[in-house]
Structures are given as C-alpha cells and as structure tokens.
Design an enzyme around this catalytic site. Structure first.
Site, PDB file in Angstrom:
ATOM      1  N   ARG A  89       0.808  -1.227   0.000  1.00 14.73           N
ATOM      2  CA  ARG A  89       0.000   0.000   0.000  1.00 14.73           C
ATOM      3  C   ARG A  89       0.834   1.266   0.000  1.00 14.73           C
ATOM      4  NH1 ARG A  89      -3.691  -2.856  -1.854  1.00 14.73           N
ATOM      5  NH2 ARG A  89      -5.163  -1.122  -1.643  1.00 14.73           N
ATOM      6  N   LEU A  90       2.119   1.140  -0.286  1.00 11.43           N
ATOM      7  CA  LEU A  90       3.001   2.312  -0.329  1.00 11.43           C
ATOM      8  C   LEU A  90       3.061   2.821  -1.770  1.00 11.43           C
ATOM      9  CD1 LEU A  90       5.827   1.180   2.112  1.00 11.43           C
ATOM     10  CD2 LEU A  90       3.858   2.663   2.561  1.00 11.43           C
TER      11      LEU A  90
END
Length: 213
Positions: free
Chosen positions: A190-191
């Site tokens: 999710r980065l």
C-alpha cells in the site's frame, strides 16, 4: 478484498516537464493495454461536479480530446453536469486504469468550447450518435423507454443515413483546464507512488510534489 500491487514505481526523475506530456505517455500505455484486451475504454473518466449548494454528483464520460490546454468532453448543456458547471465551474476528473494499477486524478475549472470546435467534433460522430444528441433531453425524466425510442425513430426518418444532421444548439463541449494533475501508481504494501503537478499561482509553470499514500 485487497489487491497486492507489484508494479514498478514512479519516480520524480521519470516525469515529463508538464502534466499533459506525462498524461500523453500514460494514455498511450493505457491504449496499448486496451488493445491487448485487459482494459476497457481507456478514455473513460469519472467527472465529478457540484451545484451551487455544494451537492456533488459523478458520472462516467468519454474523453474526446486532450491538449496543452486541458481535457475535452461533450454533453447536453441541459444535463445535470452541465447545469452544475454553469453554477460552479470547479470539477474533478478520474481516470481509473485499475488493470495497470494506475490512476490519474485532475482538479480544475471547466468552460464551454467554441461552437466551431463543437461542430467539427459533431461531424465526426456516427450518424446514430448524432441523432441521439437530439433525441435525448439528458438527465430529464421520461415516461418510458418507448418515448425515447419514438423520438429517435422520428429523427431517423427526418435525417436518414447520409444526410447531414444539424448540430444541436443545446449540445457541446467542455474543456477542463487543470489546476492539479496527480499520477497514482500502485505499489507493494500500500506504499503507492503519488506524484502531483500543481500549477504555480503566478505563472504558467508547474511544481511537483509527492503525496503520502
């Protein structure tokens, strides 16, 4: 449900100098992906507007042109989105290219295109779509599908295939002039990479800023 993205990232050094150049790069990638069969209608975008009272609405519209000045789409000027834009020209666009783990998010202001530009585009539309622009009073209530089909059939009889259909006075384009353009690239854990162009307030230039995912 959660997708684990593994796409390559997006770094500041890879960006074009101007957002519309970067959009052109990503749009070409989206078209190639569509040609391969894994993305449907790469020019589909979600257009979000709000009326004078701040009540929002969104719908999917097809992008018909982009250039250094912005993004162009066409609609009935009596539609809800057109009425919203007449009261409040602030608009947001979203290109949801999920199979590529990419999105483009745009904020800006919308203004009507000139009638010459509208007419030139209208002439490129399929005959049936030209008739449809007359047949549908977009966003208004109709009693039944039959009412809509009857209006179309009457127009088809009046303007058969091969005969020029006049440009409806109530139909035309909007050009969205961007104020910000964000390029979102999905990454692992999710980065995600989120790089946003912001128009400088005192000139034609742009600055780039990275947003936390």
């Amino acid at each position: 449900m959660r997708e684990h993205y593994r796409a390559e990232g997006l770094a500041e050094g890879e960006l074009a100098a101007r957002p519309m150049e970067q959009f052109a790069r990503w749009f070409r990638d989206a078209v190639r992906t569509a040609d391969e069969g894994s993305l449907y209608e790469p020019n589909a975008m979600v257009v979000s507007t709000a009326d004078a009272g701040g009540r929002p609405s969104s719908r999917t519209v097809l992008l018909k042109r982009y250039d250094d000045e912005g993004f162009v789409f066409y609609t009935n000027y009596g539609s809800r989105k057109a009425r919203d834009l007449a009261e409040n020209p602030q608009v947001a666009l979203l290109f949801p290219w999920h199979p590529m783990a990419r999105q483009v998010l745009v904020t800006g202001t919308a203004a009507r295109t000139g009638r010459d530009e509208t007419a030139a585009y209208f002439r490129t539309r399929p005959h049936g779509s030209q008739l449809g622009a007359w047949a549908s009073a977009q966003s208004t209530v109709v009693t039944s599908r039959t009412e809509l089909d009857t209006a179309y059939e009457e127009l088809a009889a009046r303007y058969p295939e091969g005969e020029q259909v006049p440009v409806p006075p109530h139909w035309g384009g909007f050009r969205v002039v961007p104020r910000t353009v964000e390029f979102w690239q999905g990454r692992e854990n999710r980065l995600h990479d989120r790089l946003r162009y912001v128009r400088e307030p005192d000139g034609p230039g742009w600055r780039v800023e990275r947003l936390s995912p």
